[in-house]
Write an enzyme that holds these catalytic residues in place. Sequence first.
Site, short mmCIF file in Angstrom:
data_model
loop_
_atom_site.label_atom_id
_atom_site.label_comp_id
_atom_site.label_asym_id
_atom_site.label_seq_id
_atom_site.Cartn_x
_atom_site.Cartn_y
_atom_site.Cartn_z
CE LYS A 1 -4.36 1.20 2.28
NZ LYS A 1 -5.15 1.00 3.51
O1 G3P Z 1 -7.72 1.94 5.31
C1 G3P Z 1 -8.03 3.21 4.87
C2 G3P Z 1 -9.42 3.71 5.23
O2 G3P Z 1 -10.36 2.70 5.09
C3 G3P Z 1 -9.51 4.51 6.47
O3 G3P Z 1 -10.82 4.69 6.94
O4 G3P Z 1 -12.46 5.41 8.65
O5 G3P Z 1 -10.03 6.04 8.92
O6 G3P Z 1 -11.45 7.12 7.18
P1 G3P Z 1 -11.21 5.88 7.98
#
Ligand code: G3P
Length: 217
Positions: free
Chosen positions: A87
């Site tokens: 990633k």
């Molecule tokens: O893994 C990346 C993403 O899914 C992060 O989500 O909830 O931290 O915006 P969030």
Amino acid sequence: MKFFIDTANLAQIQEANDLGILDGVTTNPSLMAKEGIKGHDAIMAHYKTICEMVDGPVSAEVLSTSFAEIVEEGKKLAAIHPNIVVKVPMIKDGIKAIKWFTDNGIKTNCTLVFSAGQAILAAKAGATFVSPFIGRIDDSSWDGVQLIEQIVNIYNSQGYMTEVLAASIRNPLHIVRCAEAGADVCTCPLSSILGLLKHPLTDLGLEQFLKDAKSMQ
Ligand code: G3P
């Protein structure tokens, strides 16, 4: 649409995997830190454990931001297990590194994507997955799912092979709307996956069926 779980929590990964509908896992440094994982060896061991639990792509994020360092770190991550997807953040050196990984047969997930222009660059570099963060877009009063639709349309019309991986999912409706928008993958917290199960008429109907079944005994 494939279902990935967006966590580094082993119990939650196991619970989702036991449902039989899990296709992969995504993690990020914040999710890893949340599990209290500290130090290089512990990080590598944790990714290995996840890869051994789930038969599908497992995104492991680089912590570097310069081309040479991203490549070195990505090579080490990719060596952990064949299912590791490196990633890489959507930055200039990240795009260069994604192109390097593409040319060297290493799968990538371009993360922190918030615009169609960024998604085009990721596809041009040959990213395996692109991760638009739809919840964070909604948080700033834009429409995250609209971005998924836009990227899916561009990729289809241009014939890009990069898979659209909807990330930053906050609720079950996000999952439904991403499926409608044509996302290839949705990476979700366990709570959003389990939320798909819920309907009060299902609960009421089952209660009645069980009651009637008892009367027949
Ligand atoms: O893994 C990346 C993403 O899914 C992060 O989500 O909830 O931290 O915006 P969030």
